[in-house]
Design an enzyme around this catalytic site. Structure first.
Site, PDB file in Angstrom:
ATOM      1  N   ASN A  23       0.881  -1.089   0.395  1.00  0.00           N
ATOM      2  CA  ASN A  23      -0.082  -0.672  -0.296  1.00  0.00           C
ATOM      3  C   ASN A  23       1.369   1.039   0.097  1.00  0.00           C
ATOM      4  O   ASN A  23       1.575   1.604  -0.234  1.00  0.00           O
ATOM      5  CB  ASN A  23      -1.057   0.147   1.073  1.00  0.00           C
ATOM      6  CG  ASN A  23      -0.245  -0.188   2.487  1.00  0.00           C
ATOM      7  OD1 ASN A  23       0.552   1.000   3.135  1.00  0.00           O
ATOM      8  ND2 ASN A  23      -0.604  -1.084   3.008  1.00  0.00           N
ATOM      9  N   ASP A  58      -3.960  -6.867   5.433  1.00  0.00           N
ATOM     10  CA  ASP A  58      -4.874  -7.791   5.761  1.00  0.00           C
ATOM     11  C   ASP A  58      -4.860  -8.910   4.811  1.00  0.00           C
ATOM     12  O   ASP A  58      -5.530  -9.966   5.807  1.00  0.00           O
ATOM     13  CB  ASP A  58      -6.684  -6.995   5.307  1.00  0.00           C
ATOM     14  CG  ASP A  58      -6.565  -6.366   6.244  1.00  0.00           C
ATOM     15  OD1 ASP A  58      -6.101  -6.107   7.573  1.00  0.00           O
ATOM     16  OD2 ASP A  58      -7.048  -4.648   5.688  1.00  0.00           O
ATOM     17  N   ILE A 101      -2.454  -8.112  14.032  1.00  0.00           N
ATOM     18  CA  ILE A 101      -1.185  -7.833  14.391  1.00  0.00           C
ATOM     19  C   ILE A 101      -1.615  -6.756  16.117  1.00  0.00           C
ATOM     20  O   ILE A 101      -1.659  -7.402  17.740  1.00  0.00           O
ATOM     21  CB  ILE A 101       0.289  -6.745  14.667  1.00  0.00           C
ATOM     22  CG1 ILE A 101       1.194  -7.550  12.706  1.00  0.00           C
ATOM     23  CG2 ILE A 101       1.105  -6.650  14.849  1.00  0.00           C
ATOM     24  CD1 ILE A 101       1.561  -6.397  11.715  1.00  0.00           C
ATOM     25  N   LYS A 150     -10.532  -4.103  19.020  1.00  0.00           N
ATOM     26  CA  LYS A 150      -9.410  -4.774  18.912  1.00  0.00           C
ATOM     27  C   LYS A 150      -9.247  -4.623  20.506  1.00  0.00           C
ATOM     28  O   LYS A 150      -7.347  -4.866  20.604  1.00  0.00           O
ATOM     29  CB  LYS A 150      -8.222  -3.995  17.694  1.00  0.00           C
ATOM     30  CG  LYS A 150      -8.541  -4.068  16.307  1.00  0.00           C
ATOM     31  CD  LYS A 150      -7.995  -3.612  15.633  1.00  0.00           C
ATOM     32  CE  LYS A 150      -8.266  -3.931  13.830  1.00  0.00           C
ATOM     33  NZ  LYS A 150      -7.402  -4.112  12.984  1.00  0.00           N
TER      34      LYS A 150
HETATM   35  O1  PMT Z   1       3.278   6.265   6.816  1.00  0.00           O
HETATM   36  P1  PMT Z   1       2.385   7.347   6.709  1.00  0.00           P
HETATM   37  O2  PMT Z   1       3.033   7.599   5.159  1.00  0.00           O
HETATM   38  O3  PMT Z   1       3.110   8.212   7.105  1.00  0.00           O
HETATM   39  O4  PMT Z   1       0.866   7.599   6.143  1.00  0.00           O
HETATM   40  C1  PMT Z   1       0.482   7.827   8.089  1.00  0.00           C
HETATM   41  C2  PMT Z   1      -1.153   6.451   7.264  1.00  0.00           C
HETATM   42  C3  PMT Z   1      -1.939   6.426   6.994  1.00  0.00           C
HETATM   43  C4  PMT Z   1      -0.384   5.089   7.277  1.00  0.00           C
HETATM   44  C5  PMT Z   1      -1.216   6.047   9.113  1.00  0.00           C
HETATM   45  O5  PMT Z   1      -1.982   7.256   9.581  1.00  0.00           O
HETATM   46  C6  PMT Z   1      -2.766   5.389   9.290  1.00  0.00           C
HETATM   47  O6  PMT Z   1      -3.755   5.449   9.210  1.00  0.00           O
HETATM   48  N1  PMT Z   1      -1.986   4.587   9.892  1.00  0.00           N
HETATM   49  C7  PMT Z   1      -3.211   2.754  10.311  1.00  0.00           C
HETATM   50  C8  PMT Z   1      -3.522   1.686   8.381  1.00  0.00           C
HETATM   51  C9  PMT Z   1      -3.493   0.523   8.706  1.00  0.00           C
HETATM   52  O7  PMT Z   1      -3.449  -0.394   8.891  1.00  0.00           O
HETATM   53  O8  PMT Z   1      -5.536   1.382   9.247  1.00  0.00           O
HETATM   54  P2  PMT Z   1      -6.206   0.448   9.406  1.00  0.00           P
HETATM   55  O9  PMT Z   1      -8.162   1.005   9.886  1.00  0.00           O
HETATM   56  O10 PMT Z   1      -6.253  -1.000   8.417  1.00  0.00           O
HETATM   57  O11 PMT Z   1      -5.961  -1.117  10.794  1.00  0.00           O
HETATM   58  C10 PMT Z   1      -6.699  -0.639  11.575  1.00  0.00           C
HETATM   59  C11 PMT Z   1      -5.073  -0.690  13.448  1.00  0.00           C
HETATM   60  O12 PMT Z   1      -4.882  -1.787  12.664  1.00  0.00           O
HETATM   61  C12 PMT Z   1      -3.913  -0.048  12.376  1.00  0.00           C
HETATM   62  O13 PMT Z   1      -3.169   0.680  14.063  1.00  0.00           O
HETATM   63  C13 PMT Z   1      -3.403  -1.433  12.070  1.00  0.00           C
HETATM   64  O14 PMT Z   1      -1.536  -1.038  11.931  1.00  0.00           O
HETATM   65  C14 PMT Z   1      -3.587  -2.168  12.520  1.00  0.00           C
HETATM   66  N2  PMT Z   1      -4.055  -3.677  11.855  1.00  0.00           N
HETATM   67  C15 PMT Z   1      -4.225  -3.637  10.556  1.00  0.00           C
HETATM   68  C16 PMT Z   1      -4.120  -5.024  10.689  1.00  0.00           C
HETATM   69  C17 PMT Z   1      -3.251  -5.461  10.577  1.00  0.00           C
HETATM   70  N3  PMT Z   1      -3.702  -7.302   9.884  1.00  0.00           N
HETATM   71  N4  PMT Z   1      -2.733  -5.772  11.755  1.00  0.00           N
HETATM   72  C18 PMT Z   1      -2.571  -5.098  12.050  1.00  0.00           C
HETATM   73  O15 PMT Z   1      -1.951  -4.337  13.040  1.00  0.00           O
END
Ligand code: PMT
Length: 424
Positions: A223, A293, A321, A355
């Site tokens: 991504n 994911d 994670i 979570k």
């Molecule tokens: O890296 P940059 O270019 O500076 O951009 C920053 C960002 C946009 C990546 C950052 O601000 C951000 O939003 N990060 C979270 C991205 C994300 O994966 O969001 P999510 O809504 O899909 O996931 C929710 C949370 O679960 C996040 O904390 C993610 O790290 C965590 N997660 C998600 C999937 C997974 N399999 N394991 C996880 O731990």
């Protein structure tokens, strides 16, 4: 090691230049100190002015140069006592034999020797002289006195000298001196942060950047995350006194000063490193990483050849994670991020609960000016119910400023946590 000078609050340095051929190097030193973010004022002895003009230093430092003790005009501007108070460091480079002798004897017959006695700032001297003069007993005696008086002596380099001699007595290169000064302020600042910072004594793990899920040896799913948000947080947590480890996906950013870093590619590897950090000891876990994911069910051993009009690749779910860490018995304070393109607050609040996080920061990644890859962000922060804290809107600002505000939010939540025995 590279230093992030942006975390050093503007410090004031008096660079005192004394009479010696190495004075020409001091001009470059002014540039290097300015590049590193320091305010520089130059003091010159009469001897120094025989080698290089005050105008050179005035142009380079952007400040008037101080040359005389009993100059009514200069005293009306910034007098010697005011100058002595202004300084966070008095750096004498080059320091001549004569200056060392004056300092050791406690004379106060010119501006520099008076400043030396009048300042509370640390004093550093970088002696530069003929090798025989360096080795002379009176010089060594004076140096011993200065060291005993708390002066920091930067040892001269050995090599060929302007006079034709070879030996000890060359002033170190300006880059080296500027690096030593920068390092000194970083260490001093770190010592304060470790004692009084908002995250003093905390062990923080931060996931950052994207993950890469291999399809075959040359292709992958990923991504747009660049790691900027996570790296800004790592730098800010370190500046707040924490012991910080970054678990970074494939990004091209330099590791912030003082931060430990583990590089990973896939979500599974990121999870393994995260579990390891938990075992090693972690008080706060911050998940900024954009974790894929899904991953490819069976990674092809060889490059997949182009064949029909369609190619179907089966995907399987990756472990979550942050949710996995949050389920552990001895879990840290858990901070999640949420990247959404619609129903932002609703989805983020749902992830906070699903979570089992303590806090979640959500951003709108459909916007070009914030979120992925940009230097700025804007976020809304939600806290788990037990903290009884209102959501916080963090207005659009640099990722460094947003990081600072997130640390405040973490600090405030920890402070409120009824189950915490921390005394903040
Ligand atoms: O890296 P940059 O270019 O500076 O951009 C920053 C960002 C946009 C990546 C950052 O601000 C951000 O939003 N990060 C979270 C991205 C994300 O994966 O969001 P999510 O809504 O899909 O996931 C929710 C949370 O679960 C996040 O904390 C993610 O790290 C965590 N997660 C998600 C999937 C997974 N399999 N394991 C996880 O731990």
């Amino acid at each position: 090691m590279s230093f992030d000078v942006s975390v050093i609050p503007h410090k004031n340095i008096i660079l005192a230049v004394t009479g010696g051929i190495a004075a020409y190097k001091s001009a470059i030193l002014v540039r290097r100190l300015k590049d590193a973010g320091f305010n520089v004022r130059v003091v010159m002895t009469q001897g120094a002015q025989a080698f290089i003009t005050p105008l050179t230093f005035q142009a380079l430092s952007g400040n008037p140069v101080h040359t005389a003790l009993l100059d009514p005009e200069a005293e009306a501007g910034m007098g010697h006592i005011e100058l002595a108070r202004w300084a966070d460091l008095l750096l004498v480079a080059p320091a001549s034999c004569d200056t060392l002798a004056k300092f050791a004897a406690g004379l106060a017959d010119d501006l520099l020797s008076t400043l030396y006695l009048a300042t509370k700032a640390p004093v550093w001297v970088a002696p530069a002289m003929n090798q025989q003069m360096w080795a002379a007993k009176p010089t060594q005696r004076n140096l011993a006195t200065l060291i005993e008086d708390g002066v920091h002596v930067i040892m001269p380099d050995a090599g060929s000298q302007a006079c034709g001699d070879v030996g000890l007595g060359r002033m170190p290169e300006p880059e080296d001196l500027a690096r030593q000064v920068t390092e000194y302020f970083h260490q001093a600042q770190r010592a304060i942060a470790e004692k009084f910072g908002q995250l003093a004594g905390k062990r923080v793990t931060i996931t950052a950047g994207p993950t890469r899920e291999a399809i075959d040896p040359v292709r992958y799913i990923s991504n747009h995350s660049t790691g900027k948000m996570g790296f800004a947080l790592a730098a800010a947590c370190y500046a707040a006194g924490a012991d910080v480890t970054l678990i970074a996906g494939p990004v091209t950013l330099d590791t912030p000063n003082g931060v430990k870093r583990k590089n990973v590619s896939s979500a599974v590897k990121m999870l393994n490193e995260s579990m390891q950090m938990l075992e090693d000891g972690c008080d706060i876990f911050i998940a900024t990483a954009a974790v894929a994911d899904y991953r490819v069910a069976e990674v092809a051993e060889h490059k997949i050849k182009k064949s029909g009009d369609e190619l179907n690749v089966a995907l399987v779910k990756n472990p979550d994670i942050v949710a996995t860490i949050a389920q552990q018995e001895k879990r840290p304070f858990m901070v999640g991020f949420a990247a959404e393109t619609r129903n932002i607050e609703e989805y983020a609040a749902g992830k906070l609960v699903a979570k089992k996080l303590d806090m979640i920061a959500c951003n709108d990644v459909s916007r070009d000016d914030i979120g992925f890859a940009s230097d700025e962000n804007a976020m809304t922060v939600f806290f788990a119910e037990q903290y009884q804290m209102d959501k916080r809107d963090l207005e659009k600002a640099s990722k460094q400023e947003i990081a600072q505000q997130l640390i405040e939010a973490i600090h405030d939540a920890l402070h409120r946590d009824p189950s915490s025995d921390d005394d903040f």
